[in-house]
Enzyme design. Structure first.
Site, PDB file in Angstrom:
ATOM      1  N   ASN A 192      36.877 -14.766   3.756  1.00 43.71           N
ATOM      2  CA  ASN A 192      37.494 -13.488   3.392  1.00 43.71           C
ATOM      3  C   ASN A 192      38.308 -13.703   2.127  1.00 43.71           C
ATOM      4  O   ASN A 192      39.376 -14.304   2.166  1.00 43.71           O
ATOM      5  CB  ASN A 192      38.383 -13.023   4.561  1.00 43.71           C
ATOM      6  CG  ASN A 192      39.140 -11.751   4.233  1.00 43.71           C
ATOM      7  OD1 ASN A 192      38.906 -11.123   3.195  1.00 43.71           O
ATOM      8  ND2 ASN A 192      40.047 -11.363   5.115  1.00 43.71           N
ATOM      9  N   LYS A 228      39.800 -11.566   0.405  1.00 41.65           N
ATOM     10  CA  LYS A 228      40.897 -10.589   0.281  1.00 41.65           C
ATOM     11  C   LYS A 228      40.896  -9.988  -1.132  1.00 41.65           C
ATOM     12  O   LYS A 228      39.819  -9.811  -1.704  1.00 41.65           O
ATOM     13  CB  LYS A 228      42.224 -11.252   0.655  1.00 41.65           C
ATOM     14  CG  LYS A 228      42.126 -11.953   2.020  1.00 41.65           C
ATOM     15  CD  LYS A 228      43.433 -12.394   2.598  1.00 41.65           C
ATOM     16  CE  LYS A 228      43.196 -13.045   3.957  1.00 41.65           C
ATOM     17  NZ  LYS A 228      44.421 -13.457   4.628  1.00 41.65           N
ATOM     18  N   HIS A 271      41.406  -6.215  10.354  1.00 40.91           N
ATOM     19  CA  HIS A 271      42.143  -7.372   9.845  1.00 40.91           C
ATOM     20  C   HIS A 271      43.645  -7.100   9.927  1.00 40.91           C
ATOM     21  O   HIS A 271      44.093  -5.962   9.719  1.00 40.91           O
ATOM     22  CB  HIS A 271      41.726  -7.678   8.401  1.00 40.91           C
ATOM     23  CG  HIS A 271      42.255  -9.008   7.954  1.00 40.91           C
ATOM     24  ND1 HIS A 271      43.534  -9.166   7.499  1.00 40.91           N
ATOM     25  CD2 HIS A 271      41.695 -10.244   7.965  1.00 40.91           C
ATOM     26  CE1 HIS A 271      43.727 -10.456   7.223  1.00 40.91           C
ATOM     27  NE2 HIS A 271      42.629 -11.122   7.501  1.00 40.91           N
ATOM     28  N   GLU A 316      45.939  -7.596   7.918  1.00 35.37           N
ATOM     29  CA  GLU A 316      46.540  -6.937   6.741  1.00 35.37           C
ATOM     30  C   GLU A 316      46.244  -5.443   6.740  1.00 35.37           C
ATOM     31  O   GLU A 316      47.066  -4.645   6.286  1.00 35.37           O
ATOM     32  CB  GLU A 316      46.042  -7.634   5.462  1.00 35.37           C
ATOM     33  CG  GLU A 316      46.707  -8.995   5.310  1.00 35.37           C
ATOM     34  CD  GLU A 316      45.790 -10.109   4.836  1.00 35.37           C
ATOM     35  OE1 GLU A 316      44.761  -9.828   4.207  1.00 35.37           O
ATOM     36  OE2 GLU A 316      46.109 -11.284   5.126  1.00 35.37           O
ATOM     37  N   GLU A 366      42.713 -14.015  15.013  1.00 35.43           N
ATOM     38  CA  GLU A 366      43.552 -14.451  13.903  1.00 35.43           C
ATOM     39  C   GLU A 366      45.014 -14.156  14.244  1.00 35.43           C
ATOM     40  O   GLU A 366      45.487 -13.028  14.027  1.00 35.43           O
ATOM     41  CB  GLU A 366      43.183 -13.691  12.622  1.00 35.43           C
ATOM     42  CG  GLU A 366      41.738 -13.846  12.205  1.00 35.43           C
ATOM     43  CD  GLU A 366      41.555 -13.629  10.705  1.00 35.43           C
ATOM     44  OE1 GLU A 366      41.057 -14.555  10.060  1.00 35.43           O
ATOM     45  OE2 GLU A 366      41.934 -12.568  10.187  1.00 35.43           O
ATOM     46  N   GLY A 419      47.777 -17.135   6.285  1.00 37.23           N
ATOM     47  CA  GLY A 419      48.375 -17.366   4.974  1.00 37.23           C
ATOM     48  C   GLY A 419      49.708 -18.087   5.019  1.00 37.23           C
ATOM     49  O   GLY A 419      50.443 -18.128   4.029  1.00 37.23           O
ATOM     50  N   SER A 477      44.980 -20.008   8.412  1.00 36.39           N
ATOM     51  CA  SER A 477      45.294 -21.301   7.791  1.00 36.39           C
ATOM     52  C   SER A 477      44.273 -22.394   8.108  1.00 36.39           C
ATOM     53  O   SER A 477      44.625 -23.574   8.185  1.00 36.39           O
ATOM     54  CB  SER A 477      46.713 -21.752   8.159  1.00 36.39           C
ATOM     55  OG  SER A 477      47.664 -20.843   7.627  1.00 36.39           O
TER      56      SER A 477
END
Ligand code: 13P
Length: 246
Positions: free
Chosen positions: A10, A12, A93, A95, A163, A169, A209
């Protein structure tokens, strides 16, 4: 049935014409293990460039809207992805949930629509640190799963990406035991709420990560069927993560 190991990248909101070309060239020339399903999700603008040049995998969009077309400025639809030959979309996701306020209900609506159009869905779920510390991990992920299960009965075109939000991240990866525990719980949930076949066949991949150093041990866990990789998918080490397939 054995579950084909799945590794998603991904990207992003990262990339440029030059960077996309370098990344795809890197993957095209790397020596990659056979039999791994590789799916790259570039920003939508770069999908055609990746699609026309990537040899070792397929392409995913990072999002869609839940309608086919119309006055939804800034959005793209599942039908448009199909139209340009894209097979996959990432939905739910963290985000999208936390930065853009997407609800379980909207994500479920998108998933239903995408699957109905014939796309495959990488469906992301995961708890925040606060939720984990309050022992609410399973409650949260089961709620996220339920929202989709209420509107979707066929899970054969869904890959679940667990996730944990606290691992995305941050460099704080879940331990192999933590990942296995939640993946196992998700599989049991699928057995109880969808079907034993869905539990057996659905890939559950880990994201948060993941890097070349930690992927081997996480990938060895019984219920970990691959990865969804953010930062490290923008680096040459992504090839090592693909090669960590069990
Ligand atoms: O969000 C992720 C993949 O979708 C994970 O991101 P990182 O690998 O950068 O933690």
């Amino acid at each position: 049935m054995t579950r084909t190991f799945f590794v998603g990248g991904n990207w992003k909101m990262n990339g440029s014409v030059a960077a996309v070309s370098t990344l795809v060239d890197g993957l095209n020339t790397a020596s990659l293990k056979q039999g791994v399903e590789v799916v790259i999700a570039p920003p939508a603008l770069y999908i055609p460039a990746v699609q026309s040049s990537l040899k070792a995998g397929h392409v995913a969009a990072q999002n869609i809207y839940s309608e086919s077309k119309g006055a939804f400025t800034g959005e793209i639809s599942a039908e448009m992805l199909k139209d340009v030959g894209v097979q996959w979309v990432i939905l739910g996701h963290s985000e999208r949930r936390h930065v853009f306020g997407e609800t379980d209900e909207l994500i479920a609506k998108k998933a239903k629509h995408a699957l109905g159009v014939g796309l495959k869905v990488i469906f992301c779920i995961g708890e925040t640190l606060q939720e984990r510390e309050a022992n609410k991990t399973t409650e949260v992920v089961f709620h996220q799963l339920s929202a989709v299960a209420q509107v979707v009965s066929d899970w054969s075109n869904i890959v679940i990406a667990y996730e944990p939000v606290w691992a995305i991240g941050t460099g704080k990866v879940a331990t192999p035991v933590q990942a296995q525990e939640v993946h196992h719980d998700i599989r049991v949930w699928l057995k109880d709420h969808v079907s034993p076949q869905a539990a057996e066949n659905t890939r559950i991949v880990y994201g948060g990560s993941v890097n070349a150093g930690n992927c081997q041990e996480i990938g060895r866990q019984a219920d970990v069927d691959g990865f969804l990789v953010g930062g490290a998918s923008l680096k040459p080490e992504f090839a090592d993560i693909i090669n960590a397939a069990q």
